[in-house]
Write an enzyme that holds these catalytic residues in place. Structure first.
Site, PDB file in Angstrom:
ATOM      1  N   ASN A  14       4.549   0.583   6.847  1.00  9.08           N
ATOM      2  CA  ASN A  14       4.806   1.624   5.860  1.00  9.08           C
ATOM      3  C   ASN A  14       4.149   2.966   6.268  1.00  9.08           C
ATOM      4  O   ASN A  14       2.933   3.127   6.153  1.00  9.08           O
ATOM      5  CB  ASN A  14       4.259   1.148   4.504  1.00  9.08           C
ATOM      6  CG  ASN A  14       4.627   2.067   3.369  1.00  9.08           C
ATOM      7  OD1 ASN A  14       4.742   3.271   3.558  1.00  9.08           O
ATOM      8  ND2 ASN A  14       4.788   1.510   2.183  1.00  9.08           N
ATOM      9  N   PRO A  15       4.947   3.936   6.737  1.00 10.49           N
ATOM     10  CA  PRO A  15       4.386   5.207   7.205  1.00 10.49           C
ATOM     11  C   PRO A  15       3.721   6.034   6.091  1.00 10.49           C
ATOM     12  O   PRO A  15       2.835   6.843   6.367  1.00 10.49           O
ATOM     13  CB  PRO A  15       5.605   5.956   7.773  1.00 10.49           C
ATOM     14  CG  PRO A  15       6.792   5.314   7.155  1.00 10.49           C
ATOM     15  CD  PRO A  15       6.417   3.891   6.824  1.00 10.49           C
ATOM     16  N   LYS A  17       1.795   4.867   3.746  1.00 10.19           N
ATOM     17  CA  LYS A  17       0.398   4.408   3.650  1.00 10.19           C
ATOM     18  C   LYS A  17      -0.441   5.066   4.747  1.00 10.19           C
ATOM     19  O   LYS A  17      -1.585   5.452   4.515  1.00 10.19           O
ATOM     20  CB  LYS A  17       0.321   2.888   3.846  1.00 10.19           C
ATOM     21  CG  LYS A  17       0.874   2.057   2.714  1.00 10.19           C
ATOM     22  CD  LYS A  17       0.613   0.583   3.026  1.00 10.19           C
ATOM     23  CE  LYS A  17       1.116  -0.340   1.957  1.00 10.19           C
ATOM     24  NZ  LYS A  17       0.841  -1.754   2.275  1.00 10.19           N
ATOM     25  N   ASP A  72      -2.683  -4.632   1.297  1.00 13.12           N
ATOM     26  CA  ASP A  72      -1.577  -5.068   0.469  1.00 13.12           C
ATOM     27  C   ASP A  72      -1.795  -4.437  -0.900  1.00 13.12           C
ATOM     28  O   ASP A  72      -2.923  -4.424  -1.403  1.00 13.12           O
ATOM     29  CB  ASP A  72      -1.588  -6.598   0.363  1.00 13.12           C
ATOM     30  CG  ASP A  72      -0.272  -7.131  -0.170  1.00 13.12           C
ATOM     31  OD1 ASP A  72       0.786  -6.530   0.119  1.00 13.12           O
ATOM     32  OD2 ASP A  72      -0.279  -8.143  -0.890  1.00 13.12           O
ATOM     33  N   PHE A 151       5.775   7.634  -2.811  1.00 17.13           N
ATOM     34  CA  PHE A 151       6.745   6.621  -2.375  1.00 17.13           C
ATOM     35  C   PHE A 151       6.716   5.455  -3.368  1.00 17.13           C
ATOM     36  O   PHE A 151       5.897   5.427  -4.282  1.00 17.13           O
ATOM     37  CB  PHE A 151       6.406   6.134  -0.954  1.00 17.13           C
ATOM     38  CG  PHE A 151       5.121   5.379  -0.848  1.00 17.13           C
ATOM     39  CD1 PHE A 151       3.905   6.042  -0.785  1.00 17.13           C
ATOM     40  CD2 PHE A 151       5.105   3.984  -0.813  1.00 17.13           C
ATOM     41  CE1 PHE A 151       2.709   5.337  -0.692  1.00 17.13           C
ATOM     42  CE2 PHE A 151       3.918   3.270  -0.712  1.00 17.13           C
ATOM     43  CZ  PHE A 151       2.714   3.957  -0.655  1.00 17.13           C
ATOM     44  N   GLY A 152       7.601   4.510  -3.140  1.00 16.18           N
ATOM     45  CA  GLY A 152       7.584   3.263  -3.930  1.00 16.18           C
ATOM     46  C   GLY A 152       7.615   3.515  -5.429  1.00 16.18           C
ATOM     47  O   GLY A 152       8.462   4.242  -5.954  1.00 16.18           O
ATOM     48  N   LYS A 172      -3.442  12.331  -5.483  1.00 20.77           N
ATOM     49  CA  LYS A 172      -3.234  10.888  -5.643  1.00 20.77           C
ATOM     50  C   LYS A 172      -4.401  10.121  -5.020  1.00 20.77           C
ATOM     51  O   LYS A 172      -4.948   9.195  -5.621  1.00 20.77           O
ATOM     52  CB  LYS A 172      -1.895  10.480  -5.000  1.00 20.77           C
ATOM     53  CG  LYS A 172      -1.629   8.980  -5.103  1.00 20.77           C
ATOM     54  CD  LYS A 172      -0.347   8.548  -4.414  1.00 20.77           C
ATOM     55  CE  LYS A 172      -0.310   7.024  -4.305  1.00 20.77           C
ATOM     56  NZ  LYS A 172       0.799   6.512  -3.503  1.00 20.77           N
ATOM     57  N   HIS A 177      -5.508   3.541  -6.338  1.00 21.64           N
ATOM     58  CA  HIS A 177      -5.951   2.219  -5.878  1.00 21.64           C
ATOM     59  C   HIS A 177      -6.301   2.262  -4.386  1.00 21.64           C
ATOM     60  O   HIS A 177      -7.355   1.812  -3.964  1.00 21.64           O
ATOM     61  CB  HIS A 177      -4.823   1.227  -6.152  1.00 21.64           C
ATOM     62  CG  HIS A 177      -3.446   1.713  -5.747  1.00 21.64           C
ATOM     63  ND1 HIS A 177      -3.008   2.989  -6.042  1.00 21.64           N
ATOM     64  CD2 HIS A 177      -2.463   1.149  -5.020  1.00 21.64           C
ATOM     65  CE1 HIS A 177      -1.791   3.160  -5.538  1.00 21.64           C
ATOM     66  NE2 HIS A 177      -1.443   2.058  -4.903  1.00 21.64           N
ATOM     67  N   ARG A 178      -5.412   2.877  -3.579  1.00 20.00           N
ATOM     68  CA  ARG A 178      -5.641   2.938  -2.123  1.00 20.00           C
ATOM     69  C   ARG A 178      -6.863   3.809  -1.805  1.00 20.00           C
ATOM     70  O   ARG A 178      -7.680   3.447  -0.973  1.00 20.00           O
ATOM     71  CB  ARG A 178      -4.387   3.483  -1.429  1.00 20.00           C
ATOM     72  CG  ARG A 178      -4.518   3.594   0.085  1.00 20.00           C
ATOM     73  CD  ARG A 178      -3.161   3.779   0.752  1.00 20.00           C
ATOM     74  NE  ARG A 178      -2.288   2.667   0.460  1.00 20.00           N
ATOM     75  CZ  ARG A 178      -1.277   2.722  -0.424  1.00 20.00           C
ATOM     76  NH1 ARG A 178      -0.971   3.851  -1.043  1.00 20.00           N
ATOM     77  NH2 ARG A 178      -0.559   1.657  -0.682  1.00 20.00           N
TER      78      ARG A 178
HETATM   79  P1  ITT Z   1       3.077  -3.281   4.715  1.00 23.64           P
HETATM   80  O1  ITT Z   1       2.976  -4.624   4.044  1.00 23.64           O
HETATM   81  O2  ITT Z   1       3.769  -3.295   6.055  1.00 23.64           O
HETATM   82  O3  ITT Z   1       1.747  -2.565   4.789  1.00 23.64           O
HETATM   83  P2  ITT Z   1       4.733  -2.608   2.387  1.00 23.64           P
HETATM   84  O4  ITT Z   1       5.474  -1.351   2.009  1.00 23.64           O
HETATM   85  O5  ITT Z   1       5.489  -3.892   2.419  1.00 23.64           O
HETATM   86  O6  ITT Z   1       3.986  -2.323   3.788  1.00 23.64           O
HETATM   87  P3  ITT Z   1       3.006  -3.625   0.222  1.00 23.64           P
HETATM   88  O7  ITT Z   1       3.486  -5.023   0.375  1.00 23.64           O
HETATM   89  O8  ITT Z   1       1.546  -3.387   0.126  1.00 23.64           O
HETATM   90  O9  ITT Z   1       3.494  -2.710   1.434  1.00 23.64           O
HETATM   91  O10 ITT Z   1       3.680  -2.882  -0.990  1.00 23.64           O
HETATM   92  C1  ITT Z   1       4.251  -3.532  -2.062  1.00 23.64           C
HETATM   93  C2  ITT Z   1       5.224  -2.611  -2.730  1.00 23.64           C
HETATM   94  O11 ITT Z   1       4.502  -1.686  -3.506  1.00 23.64           O
HETATM   95  C3  ITT Z   1       6.118  -1.808  -1.772  1.00 23.64           C
HETATM   96  O12 ITT Z   1       7.413  -1.759  -2.302  1.00 23.64           O
HETATM   97  C4  ITT Z   1       5.500  -0.437  -1.773  1.00 23.64           C
HETATM   98  O13 ITT Z   1       6.492   0.570  -1.638  1.00 23.64           O
HETATM   99  C5  ITT Z   1       4.852  -0.374  -3.146  1.00 23.64           C
HETATM  100  N1  ITT Z   1       3.625   0.410  -3.060  1.00 23.64           N
HETATM  101  C6  ITT Z   1       2.518   0.141  -2.317  1.00 23.64           C
HETATM  102  N2  ITT Z   1       1.601   1.103  -2.464  1.00 23.64           N
HETATM  103  C7  ITT Z   1       2.133   2.012  -3.321  1.00 23.64           C
HETATM  104  C8  ITT Z   1       1.687   3.233  -3.852  1.00 23.64           C
HETATM  105  O14 ITT Z   1       0.519   3.750  -3.518  1.00 23.64           O
HETATM  106  N3  ITT Z   1       2.481   3.887  -4.689  1.00 23.64           N
HETATM  107  C9  ITT Z   1       3.684   3.391  -5.043  1.00 23.64           C
HETATM  108  N4  ITT Z   1       4.196   2.261  -4.579  1.00 23.64           N
HETATM  109  C10 ITT Z   1       3.427   1.562  -3.710  1.00 23.64           C
END
Ligand code: ITT
Length: 190
Positions: A14-15, A17, A72, A151-152, A172, A177-178
């Site tokens: 995930n770029p 992150k 994660d 993102f996400g 942010k 959390h991060r």
């Molecule tokens: P890696 O496991 O390769 O690190 P990933 O995108 O699969 O990448 P996660 O399993 O940790 O990462 O993420 C779970 C989901 O939560 C995924 O759909 C992310 O887009 C979302 N997510 C993670 N961190 C987030 C954040 O800070 N803000 C919003 N959504 C997030």
């Protein structure tokens, strides 16, 4: 790369992150090197257990680059008994933010409370057990998606009236959390 910096590998697909973590690492004396590959993720109830198992897998791989960390993250919605939690990636890929908003239809006030969690697993060397660092932020699921950043789940996660997608990366990182998990990690290694 600047000289004198300590290099730590960050294994993730995930770029977004990587962008956030690099900003958090500015002035820390650490250079974050991105290793973009997928590793097995067990489907366990606690994200701490998920990262621990994955980090153990990575460090035992032939030619594993160390020191490294993975992380994660999961969104835990109180009214849905913690769903999607450790299934966040799958849920985001399948029903997305609109799907979450539909599940929350008719819920108001306290019922929209949600927690975002990050677990970082750090391995100093291939023979070292992973160390785990946690970061948590309490917020709520917004009534509708707002904001262009992040993102996400960022457009639907509201912290004190502002969604994460309405914040700059710096804003942010200050509360996320991060950001919290990574600062714990920095305290440990510095
Ligand atoms: P890696 O496991 O390769 O690190 P990933 O995108 O699969 O990448 P996660 O399993 O940790 O990462 O993420 C779970 C989901 O939560 C995924 O759909 C992310 O887009 C979302 N997510 C993670 N961190 C987030 C954040 O800070 N803000 C919003 N959504 C997030």
């Amino acid at each position: 790369m600047k000289t004198g910096l300590r290099t730590i590998y960050f294994v993730t697909r995930n770029p977004h992150k990587v962008k956030e973590i690099r900003e958090l690492a500015i002035d820390s004396g650490i250079s974050i090197q991105h290793l973009n590959y997928e590793y097995p993720e067990l489907q366990l109830d606690e994200i701490e257990e998920v990262v621990k198992a994955s980090a153990n897998y990575i460090r035992r791989e032939k030619g594993a680059k160390t020191p490294f960390f993975i992380e994660d993250s999961g969104l835990f919605i109180h009214a849905l008994n913690g769903f999607p939690g450790p299934f966040s990636a799958f849920v985001f890929r399948t029903i997305g933010n609109e799907g979450i908003l539909s599940l929350m239809a008719g819920k108001s006030g306290e019922e929209r409370r949600a927690t975002f969690k990050t677990a970082i697993a750090f391995c100093q060397s291939a023979s070292a057990e992973p160390r785990i660092f946690l970061g948590v932020v309490e917020g709520r699921i917004a009534d509708s998606a707002r904001g262009e950043g992040g993102f996400g789940f960022d457009p639907i996660f509201e912290y004190r009236g502002t969604t994460f997608a309405e914040m700059s990366t710096e804003e942010k990182n200050r509360v996320s959390h991060r950001g919290r998990a990574f600062r714990e990690f920095l305290n440990h290694i510095s």
